[in-house]
Scaffold this motif. Structure first.
Motif, PDB file in Angstrom:
ATOM      1  N   ALA A   1       0.836  -1.209   0.000  1.00  0.00           N
ATOM      2  CA  ALA A   1       0.000   0.000   0.000  1.00  0.00           C
ATOM      3  C   ALA A   1       0.867   1.253   0.000  1.00  0.00           C
ATOM      4  CB  ALA A   1      -0.927  -0.008   1.214  1.00  0.00           C
ATOM      5  N   TYR A   2       1.949   1.229   0.777  1.00  0.00           N
ATOM      6  CA  TYR A   2       2.847   2.379   0.807  1.00  0.00           C
ATOM      7  C   TYR A   2       3.513   2.594  -0.552  1.00  0.00           C
ATOM      8  CZ  TYR A   2       6.972   5.187   1.331  1.00  0.00           C
ATOM      9  OH  TYR A   2       7.917   6.138   1.125  1.00  0.00           O
ATOM     10  N   GLU A   3       4.022   1.504  -1.131  1.00  0.00           N
ATOM     11  CA  GLU A   3       4.721   1.621  -2.413  1.00  0.00           C
ATOM     12  C   GLU A   3       3.776   2.124  -3.499  1.00  0.00           C
ATOM     13  OE1 GLU A   3       7.875   1.483  -5.092  1.00  0.00           O
ATOM     14  OE2 GLU A   3       7.745   1.532  -2.903  1.00  0.00           O
ATOM     15  N   ALA A   4       2.510   1.689  -3.434  1.00  0.00           N
ATOM     16  CA  ALA A   4       1.515   2.148  -4.406  1.00  0.00           C
ATOM     17  C   ALA A   4       1.304   3.655  -4.282  1.00  0.00           C
ATOM     18  CB  ALA A   4       0.192   1.411  -4.177  1.00  0.00           C
ATOM     19  N   LEU A   5       1.185   4.144  -3.060  1.00  0.00           N
ATOM     20  CA  LEU A   5       0.983   5.575  -2.844  1.00  0.00           C
ATOM     21  C   LEU A   5       2.230   6.369  -3.253  1.00  0.00           C
ATOM     22  CD1 LEU A   5      -0.805   7.839  -1.789  1.00  0.00           C
ATOM     23  CD2 LEU A   5       0.094   7.398   0.507  1.00  0.00           C
ATOM     24  N   ARG A   6       3.403   5.841  -2.936  1.00  0.00           N
ATOM     25  CA  ARG A   6       4.652   6.530  -3.304  1.00  0.00           C
ATOM     26  C   ARG A   6       4.776   6.672  -4.817  1.00  0.00           C
ATOM     27  NH1 ARG A   6       9.530   5.809  -5.111  1.00  0.00           N
ATOM     28  NH2 ARG A   6       9.074   3.637  -5.605  1.00  0.00           N
ATOM     29  N   CYS A   7       4.483   5.582  -5.524  1.00  0.00           N
ATOM     30  CA  CYS A   7       4.573   5.613  -6.987  1.00  0.00           C
ATOM     31  C   CYS A   7       3.574   6.605  -7.578  1.00  0.00           C
ATOM     32  CB  CYS A   7       4.331   4.224  -7.559  1.00  0.00           C
ATOM     33  SG  CYS A   7       5.675   3.066  -7.250  1.00  0.00           S
ATOM     34  N   LYS A   8       2.377   6.641  -7.028  1.00  0.00           N
ATOM     35  CA  LYS A   8       1.354   7.543  -7.523  1.00  0.00           C
ATOM     36  C   LYS A   8       1.768   9.001  -7.339  1.00  0.00           C
ATOM     37  CE  LYS A   8      -3.461   8.922  -6.959  1.00  0.00           C
ATOM     38  NZ  LYS A   8      -4.732   8.726  -6.237  1.00  0.00           N
ATOM     39  N   LEU A   9       2.276   9.322  -6.157  1.00  0.00           N
ATOM     40  CA  LEU A   9       2.676  10.703  -5.868  1.00  0.00           C
ATOM     41  C   LEU A   9       3.866  11.133  -6.709  1.00  0.00           C
ATOM     42  CD1 LEU A   9       2.290  10.753  -1.980  1.00  0.00           C
ATOM     43  CD2 LEU A   9       0.812  11.849  -3.661  1.00  0.00           C
ATOM     44  N   GLU A  10       4.827  10.238  -6.900  1.00  0.00           N
ATOM     45  CA  GLU A  10       6.006  10.576  -7.701  1.00  0.00           C
ATOM     46  C   GLU A  10       5.628  10.745  -9.174  1.00  0.00           C
ATOM     47  OE1 GLU A  10       9.204   7.888  -7.046  1.00  0.00           O
ATOM     48  OE2 GLU A  10       9.619   8.664  -5.035  1.00  0.00           O
ATOM     49  N   ALA A  11       4.699   9.924  -9.628  1.00  0.00           N
ATOM     50  CA  ALA A  11       4.264  10.033 -11.028  1.00  0.00           C
ATOM     51  C   ALA A  11       3.531  11.344 -11.271  1.00  0.00           C
ATOM     52  CB  ALA A  11       3.357   8.852 -11.379  1.00  0.00           C
ATOM     53  N   GLU A  12       2.789  11.809 -10.264  1.00  0.00           N
ATOM     54  CA  GLU A  12       2.028  13.052 -10.411  1.00  0.00           C
ATOM     55  C   GLU A  12       2.900  14.290 -10.259  1.00  0.00           C
ATOM     56  OE1 GLU A  12      -1.004  12.782  -7.501  1.00  0.00           O
ATOM     57  OE2 GLU A  12      -2.269  11.405  -8.653  1.00  0.00           O
ATOM     58  N   SER A  13       3.945  14.188  -9.436  1.00  0.00           N
ATOM     59  CA  SER A  13       4.729  15.381  -9.097  1.00  0.00           C
ATOM     60  C   SER A  13       5.875  15.656 -10.056  1.00  0.00           C
ATOM     61  CB  SER A  13       5.269  15.264  -7.670  1.00  0.00           C
ATOM     62  OG  SER A  13       6.131  14.134  -7.572  1.00  0.00           O
ATOM     63  N   THR A  14       6.487  14.592 -10.571  1.00  0.00           N
ATOM     64  CA  THR A  14       7.674  14.835 -11.407  1.00  0.00           C
ATOM     65  C   THR A  14       7.944  13.650 -12.313  1.00  0.00           C
ATOM     66  OG1 THR A  14      10.038  15.321 -11.374  1.00  0.00           O
ATOM     67  CG2 THR A  14       9.209  13.898  -9.629  1.00  0.00           C
ATOM     68  N   SER A  15       8.644  13.928 -13.420  1.00  0.00           N
ATOM     69  CA  SER A  15       9.062  12.845 -14.322  1.00  0.00           C
ATOM     70  C   SER A  15      10.578  12.720 -14.319  1.00  0.00           C
ATOM     71  CB  SER A  15       8.566  13.133 -15.741  1.00  0.00           C
ATOM     72  OG  SER A  15       9.079  14.388 -16.177  1.00  0.00           O
ATOM     73  N   LYS A  16      11.222  13.413 -13.367  1.00  0.00           N
ATOM     74  CA  LYS A  16      12.683  13.406 -13.294  1.00  0.00           C
ATOM     75  C   LYS A  16      13.183  12.080 -12.727  1.00  0.00           C
ATOM     76  CE  LYS A  16      13.054  18.407 -12.615  1.00  0.00           C
ATOM     77  NZ  LYS A  16      13.508  19.469 -11.700  1.00  0.00           N
ATOM     78  N   ALA A  17      14.401  11.788 -13.008  1.00  0.00           N
ATOM     79  CA  ALA A  17      15.109  10.623 -12.454  1.00  0.00           C
ATOM     80  C   ALA A  17      14.322   9.337 -12.668  1.00  0.00           C
ATOM     81  CB  ALA A  17      15.384  10.833 -10.960  1.00  0.00           C
ATOM     82  N   ARG A  18      13.795   9.168 -13.891  1.00  0.00           N
ATOM     83  CA  ARG A  18      12.976   7.988 -14.165  1.00  0.00           C
ATOM     84  C   ARG A  18      13.792   6.708 -14.039  1.00  0.00           C
ATOM     85  NH1 ARG A  18       8.021   8.812 -16.155  1.00  0.00           N
ATOM     86  NH2 ARG A  18       7.488  10.889 -16.916  1.00  0.00           N
TER      87      ARG A  18
END
Length: 570
Positions: free
Chosen positions: A90-107
């Motif tokens: 659940a944590y990893e899912a939320l982290r991925c969602k927030l990072e995808a929404e906030s930035t596309s850097k360091a893919r």
């Protein structure tokens, strides 16, 4: 048996919260692109549900079968490990969602981290699946079967008969209720409803009974009726009891078999007609005792029956539920507080001594006054403890009661625990976890509700609002090494009142410890003396931190650091 059911409720609550977490939109989106992990999660859910199906049978059989108890301990530990893994997902899912929404850097870096997480979580899921499959096979050997939940046994039905030993400390409360009835804006379409709200065992029924038997009620109303509603909100039974009580005669209308719908509807209609005829142009006084039903429609339909041309209808509703209060009241509810120590002593004395007086037993009186301090103003506790010691003149027996926990008193004579167990039974699953968390607090430790809520938030125990903006996760170190979330819902609902710390101290410290000691021993390790970590069993689950008890919650809330693995020392 009831204690076993409570233990099952603790574990079932854990499972329900875990399933709810995995059903979130973030997790479902996360698993879409990870079919292998998704498949393992679904298998995990099936294994957990399979174990949950035989949980009631296991809780009962563990009392007489040590092998079943060992199996149950193994299952509980595996469930908590599985819950941790689902929490990681659940944590990893939320982290991925927030990072995808906030930035596309360091893919590239993110992809590497995700790949590492996928491999790690797959390995851990495989281990727990193997373990649960092994545990599941053992249940067949132990002949554990699926048993339908029978619920928590309810307390005996109440009646309107006056208290045999008298009532202490409730005269002001009684007058306050009469004042509410007399207020100019008390009625809604001729019906005035005053809810009496309070803790289990605080004396709501006793107060309602005191008012019901008051001469002013007898003289002012044409009919009065008392109904113990309890958990089962049965319309037909409630209305029939009201009619029989009001007319002081048996009603020959029968509640036909539920399968015979036409007969049932006809009889219900006939019953309502009789009530309307009986109440027309009359003054009616009703007490609906021990109401738990929180369905607004049921209450509206019940009131509709009473809008029958009666001149005046006054209703008292006793409940522990704030939601019931908000649904039924036509005037602000009356919050019933605990008795003073002196009032509690008078009640205890009446029950504990042969002639209701302690004057002949000065030594027992001194111990008795100390025992009353343990009651924390709850009349039920004073009455129960007094009854246990009635006709007992041995100083040693009184001292034993003084030094023992209320929860360890003889079960046959102890009505305190069933009264509070019912409140626990009605908690939703996520609040049962919050309740169990409180067992780490020492006896008589005073805490602020805001600080406790923050600790609950740190452990991700609070239910998330269905509509809210995503918030950044806060990393929290755990034994597994994975970061953990700290979600902050916009609001949290906790018990509040005139004297919250004193009231919560009694309930959380003692009842939580009692429940967890018997049914959630793997949940919390609470030490009373400093211990070396190596002395703690590998199955112990920790929800605390190492620090001086006097600054426990304050330091946690100020620092914002919430390690999950730690030991309380005092």
């Amino acid at each position: 048996m009831a204690e076993a059911l409570v233990g099952g409720a603790v574990l079932s609550a854990f499972l329900q919260v875990a399933f709810d977490r995995v059903a979130s939109l973030e997790v479902l989106d996360f698993l879409k692109g990870r079919k292998h992990i998704d498949g393992m999660v679904q298998k995990l859910k099936i294994e957990l549900m399979s174990a949950d199906a035989v949980l009631i049978d296991a809780e009962e059989k563990q009392i007489t079968n040590p092998a079943v108890k060992e199996w149950l301990d193994e299952l509980k530990d595996a469930v908590y490990v599985a819950d941790d893994l689902l929490d990681e997902i659940a944590y990893e899912a939320l982290r991925c969602k927030l990072e995808a929404e906030s930035t596309s850097k360091a893919r590239g870096l993110i992809s590497t981290f995700v790949s590492s997480f996928d491999k790690s979580i797959q390995s851990e899921l495989k281990n727990i699946l193997d373990r649960l499959e092994s545990i599941s096979k053992q249940k067949d050997v132990l002949r554990l079967e699926k048993v339908a939940a029978v619920g928590i046994p309810s307390r005996p039905l109440t009646t309107s008969c006056p208290e045999e030993y008298g009532v202490f400390g409730r005269d002001k409360d009684k007058e306050a209720i009469f004042m509410k009835f007399q207020s100019s804006d008390a009625s809604d379409n001729g019906i005035c409803v005053v809810p009496i709200v309070g803790l289990g065992g605080v004396g709501k029924t006793t107060l309602a009974r005191l008012i019901y038997n008051d001469k002013r009620v007898t003289d002012s109303f044409d009919h009065k009726a008392w109904v113990c509603v309890s958990e089962n909100f049965d319309w037909f039974r409630i209305l029939k009891t009201i009619l029989e009580d009001a007319t002081l005669s048996m009603c020959d209308i029968q509640n036909m078999n539920l399968l015979q719908n036409m007969n049932l509807l006809q009889n219900m209609n006939l019953l309502q007609i009789k009530i309307r005829e009986t109440f027309k142009d009359k003054k009616i006084f009703l007490v609906l005792d021990d109401v738990w039903n929180e369905n607004y429609d049921d209450w509206v339909e019940l009131l509709r029956v009473f809008k029958c041309g009666a001149q005046e209808i006054k209703i008292i509703v006793t409940t522990r539920s704030k939601k019931v209060e908000s649904i039924v009241c036509t005037v602000p509810a009356y919050l019933l507080n605990q008795l003073s120590n002196e009032e509690c002593w008078l009640l205890f004395e009446k029950h504990a001594f042969r002639n209701g007086s302690s004057s002949e037993f000065p030594l027992l009186r001194e111990i008795g006054k100390q025992i009353v301090q343990k009651c924390r103003g709850l009349p039920l506790a004073a009455k129960t403890l007094g009854g246990l010691l009635r006709f007992e003149e041995d100083l040693g027996e009184w001292t034993k009661i003084l030094k023992s926990d209320i929860w360890d008193l003889p079960k046959g004579n102890n009505s305190i625990l069933p009264a509070l167990r019912l409140s626990y039974h009605y908690l939703p699953p996520h609040l049962k976890r919050c309740f169990s968390y409180c067992s780490i607090l020492p006896k008589d430790y005073e805490f602020k509700k805001e600080e406790l809520v923050k600790l609950w938030m740190a452990e991700d125990l609070l239910q998330q609002s269905k509509v809210r903006a995503p918030q950044p996760p806060v990393r929290k170190t755990q034994k597994s090494g994975h970061p953990k979330p700290c979600h902050a819902p916009p609001r949290a609902s906790v018990v509040s009142g005139k004297s919250p710390t004193r009231r919560l101290r009694f309930l959380t410290s003692r009842s939580c410890s009692w429940y967890m000691r018997r049914h959630g021993g793997l949940l919390v390790h609470r030490s009373t003396k400093p211990r070396h970590p190596t002395s703690i069993g590998s199955r112990t689950r920790h929800h605390a931190r190492t620090m001086v008890l006097g600054t426990l919650t304050r330091a946690a809330c100020v620092s914002g650091s919430f390690p999950r693995t730690a030991t309380i020392s005092s």
